[in-house]
Motif scaffolding. Structure first.
Motif, PDB file in Angstrom:
ATOM      1  N   ALA A  35     -32.001  31.473  14.522  1.00 47.91           N
ATOM      2  CA  ALA A  35     -33.455  31.602  14.674  1.00 47.91           C
ATOM      3  C   ALA A  35     -34.223  30.470  14.003  1.00 47.91           C
ATOM      4  O   ALA A  35     -35.421  30.316  14.238  1.00 47.91           O
ATOM      5  N   ARG A  36     -33.547  29.673  13.203  1.00 42.88           N
ATOM      6  CA  ARG A  36     -34.208  28.492  12.630  1.00 42.88           C
ATOM      7  C   ARG A  36     -34.296  27.356  13.646  1.00 42.88           C
ATOM      8  O   ARG A  36     -35.028  26.386  13.438  1.00 42.88           O
ATOM      9  N   ALA A  37     -33.548  27.506  14.749  1.00 46.39           N
ATOM     10  CA  ALA A  37     -33.518  26.454  15.769  1.00 46.39           C
ATOM     11  C   ALA A  37     -34.179  26.858  17.080  1.00 46.39           C
ATOM     12  O   ALA A  37     -34.797  26.031  17.757  1.00 46.39           O
ATOM     13  N   VAL A  38     -34.057  28.138  17.464  1.00 46.84           N
ATOM     14  CA  VAL A  38     -34.614  28.617  18.732  1.00 46.84           C
ATOM     15  C   VAL A  38     -35.208  30.010  18.528  1.00 46.84           C
ATOM     16  O   VAL A  38     -34.868  30.704  17.568  1.00 46.84           O
ATOM     17  N   PRO A  39     -36.087  30.452  19.447  1.00 48.93           N
ATOM     18  CA  PRO A  39     -36.600  31.825  19.358  1.00 48.93           C
ATOM     19  C   PRO A  39     -35.491  32.831  19.678  1.00 48.93           C
ATOM     20  O   PRO A  39     -34.779  32.682  20.677  1.00 48.93           O
ATOM     21  N   VAL A  40     -35.327  33.832  18.820  1.00 49.90           N
ATOM     22  CA  VAL A  40     -34.304  34.863  19.015  1.00 49.90           C
ATOM     23  C   VAL A  40     -34.958  36.230  18.852  1.00 49.90           C
ATOM     24  O   VAL A  40     -35.630  36.490  17.852  1.00 49.90           O
ATOM     25  N   LEU A  41     -34.768  37.096  19.842  1.00 46.67           N
ATOM     26  CA  LEU A  41     -35.228  38.473  19.742  1.00 46.67           C
ATOM     27  C   LEU A  41     -34.000  39.360  19.774  1.00 46.67           C
ATOM     28  O   LEU A  41     -33.276  39.382  20.766  1.00 46.67           O
ATOM     29  N   GLN A  42     -33.741  40.054  18.680  1.00 47.70           N
ATOM     30  CA  GLN A  42     -32.600  40.978  18.619  1.00 47.70           C
ATOM     31  C   GLN A  42     -33.125  42.382  18.417  1.00 47.70           C
ATOM     32  O   GLN A  42     -33.992  42.631  17.579  1.00 47.70           O
ATOM     33  N   THR A  43     -32.611  43.319  19.206  1.00 50.46           N
ATOM     34  CA  THR A  43     -33.072  44.698  19.113  1.00 50.46           C
ATOM     35  C   THR A  43     -31.972  45.658  19.529  1.00 50.46           C
ATOM     36  O   THR A  43     -31.105  45.308  20.335  1.00 50.46           O
ATOM     37  N   GLY A  44     -32.018  46.852  18.964  1.00 45.90           N
ATOM     38  CA  GLY A  44     -31.071  47.881  19.371  1.00 45.90           C
ATOM     39  C   GLY A  44     -31.514  48.614  20.619  1.00 45.90           C
ATOM     40  O   GLY A  44     -30.759  49.405  21.175  1.00 45.90           O
ATOM     41  N   ASN A  45     -32.737  48.346  21.076  1.00 49.42           N
ATOM     42  CA  ASN A  45     -33.242  49.008  22.283  1.00 49.42           C
ATOM     43  C   ASN A  45     -34.392  48.193  22.851  1.00 49.42           C
ATOM     44  O   ASN A  45     -35.345  47.893  22.134  1.00 49.42           O
TER      45      ASN A  45
ATOM     46  N   GLY B  52     -39.277  40.979  27.546  1.00 53.85           N
ATOM     47  CA  GLY B  52     -39.076  40.329  26.258  1.00 53.85           C
ATOM     48  C   GLY B  52     -38.600  38.904  26.401  1.00 53.85           C
ATOM     49  O   GLY B  52     -39.059  37.993  25.687  1.00 53.85           O
ATOM     50  N   ALA B  53     -37.656  38.652  27.325  1.00 49.06           N
ATOM     51  CA  ALA B  53     -37.133  37.304  27.538  1.00 49.06           C
ATOM     52  C   ALA B  53     -38.230  36.370  28.033  1.00 49.06           C
ATOM     53  O   ALA B  53     -38.347  35.221  27.576  1.00 49.06           O
ATOM     54  N   GLN B  54     -39.055  36.850  28.971  1.00 52.78           N
ATOM     55  CA  GLN B  54     -40.148  36.033  29.488  1.00 52.78           C
ATOM     56  C   GLN B  54     -41.154  35.726  28.373  1.00 52.78           C
ATOM     57  O   GLN B  54     -41.667  34.608  28.269  1.00 52.78           O
ATOM     58  N   TRP B  55     -41.414  36.703  27.518  1.00 54.11           N
ATOM     59  CA  TRP B  55     -42.361  36.528  26.410  1.00 54.11           C
ATOM     60  C   TRP B  55     -41.875  35.470  25.421  1.00 54.11           C
ATOM     61  O   TRP B  55     -42.670  34.737  24.832  1.00 54.11           O
ATOM     62  N   LEU B  56     -40.562  35.370  25.235  1.00 48.94           N
ATOM     63  CA  LEU B  56     -39.985  34.428  24.273  1.00 48.94           C
ATOM     64  C   LEU B  56     -40.162  32.961  24.683  1.00 48.94           C
ATOM     65  O   LEU B  56     -40.194  32.077  23.815  1.00 48.94           O
ATOM     66  N   ILE B  57     -40.254  32.720  25.974  1.00 47.80           N
ATOM     67  CA  ILE B  57     -40.325  31.337  26.468  1.00 47.80           C
ATOM     68  C   ILE B  57     -41.582  30.654  25.939  1.00 47.80           C
ATOM     69  O   ILE B  57     -42.690  31.163  26.078  1.00 47.80           O
ATOM     70  N   GLY B  58     -41.384  29.533  25.297  1.00 51.95           N
ATOM     71  CA  GLY B  58     -42.499  28.784  24.741  1.00 51.95           C
ATOM     72  C   GLY B  58     -42.845  29.139  23.307  1.00 51.95           C
ATOM     73  O   GLY B  58     -43.703  28.487  22.701  1.00 51.95           O
ATOM     74  N   LYS B  59     -42.184  30.168  22.741  1.00 43.11           N
ATOM     75  CA  LYS B  59     -42.454  30.547  21.357  1.00 43.11           C
ATOM     76  C   LYS B  59     -41.762  29.575  20.391  1.00 43.11           C
ATOM     77  O   LYS B  59     -40.790  28.913  20.733  1.00 43.11           O
TER      78      LYS B  59
END
Length: 242
Positions: free
Chosen positions: A90-100, A222-229
């Motif tokens: 996550a220091r290099a790219v946007p990462v979203l990790q979730t259990g649901n 969520g994946a679409q939201w991450l783009i550009g973050k």
């Protein structure tokens, strides 16, 4: 329109994700499974969605970093060492990790945190979950997510306040503990209840998953939201701006 690649494409979630990507008007950039070329998939994607296995996590994160694209991780059964790897990525790219990835469960976790904060430890918290007979890990990633939400509300360490697997003469319940119980059977997609039990009253916050598509739709959003973050570690709560 985003190009979204699927890691773990041959599984039940992989098939649901393929449909959800199309329904949302995005492009399915392709999918891989064990032994597939994740770096090649990353190179032709704007974002990756990973529902594979913990053993594949490090390689998947490395591919996302190499391509400079975000990755959403829905894989469950992760251990502390996996989270350390996620923090580094996550220091290099946007990462979203979730259990649901369900938007409904995301809101439920928010409500659980608020209830735990406002009610205090005079109220016992029990988390009950049920899933299909083929699920291999327990408690579920969602149950852990809800437990973490309750722990944040109380400002405690979940690892130090967890009770699970009760059997025999266990003694009295520890004050302030967060309990977990897991049921398995049939084809249940996912049932979760968080019970706040006080003296002579009880509050239950619950969510029922009727179809795997709710997780797929949430993951695509969520994946679409991450783009550009900016690089960093994100949660589904960020997607809903909670």
């Amino acid at each position: 329109m985003a190009r979204i690649g699927i890691i773990g494409s041959d599984g039940r979630m992989g098939h649901a994700l393929t449909r959800a990507i199309a329904d949302a008007g995005h492009e399915h950039a392709g999918g891989i499974d064990k032994g597939g070329d994740v770096a090649n998939l990353a190179d032709r994607s704007d974002a990756l969605v990973d529902f594979s296995a913990p053993a594949a996590l490090a390689g998947n994160l490395h591919a996302a970093i190499g391509a400079g694209i975000p990755i959403l991780i829905g894989t469950t059964g992760l251990e502390e060492r996996h989270h350390e790897t996620i923090e580094a990525a996550a220091r290099a790219v946007p990462v979203l990790q979730t259990g649901n990835t369900s938007l409904g469960v995301t809101l439920l976790a928010h409500l659980v945190q608020e209830a735990a904060r406002r009610l205090g430890d005079d109220w016992d918290i029990e988390i009950l979950e049920m899933h299909h007979r083929m699920k291999v890990d327990a408690p579920s990633g969602t149950a852990k997510l809800l437990g973490e939400a309750a722990a944040r509300g109380r400002e405690i360490d979940l690892a130090e306040k967890t009770e699970s697997g009760r059997r025999g003469l266990t003694g009295a319940r520890e004050k302030g503990a967060i309990g977990f119980a897991a049921l398995r059977g049939g084809t249940v997609a996912g049932e979760h209840s968080v019970i706040f039990a006080g003296d002579e009253e009880r509050i239950t916050l619950a969510h029922s998953a009727e179809n795997r598509m709710i997780f797929a739709r949430g993951a695509v959003r969520g994946a679409q939201w991450l783009i550009g973050k900016q690089p960093g570690r994100y949660r589904m709560e960020d997607v809903l701006e909670l």
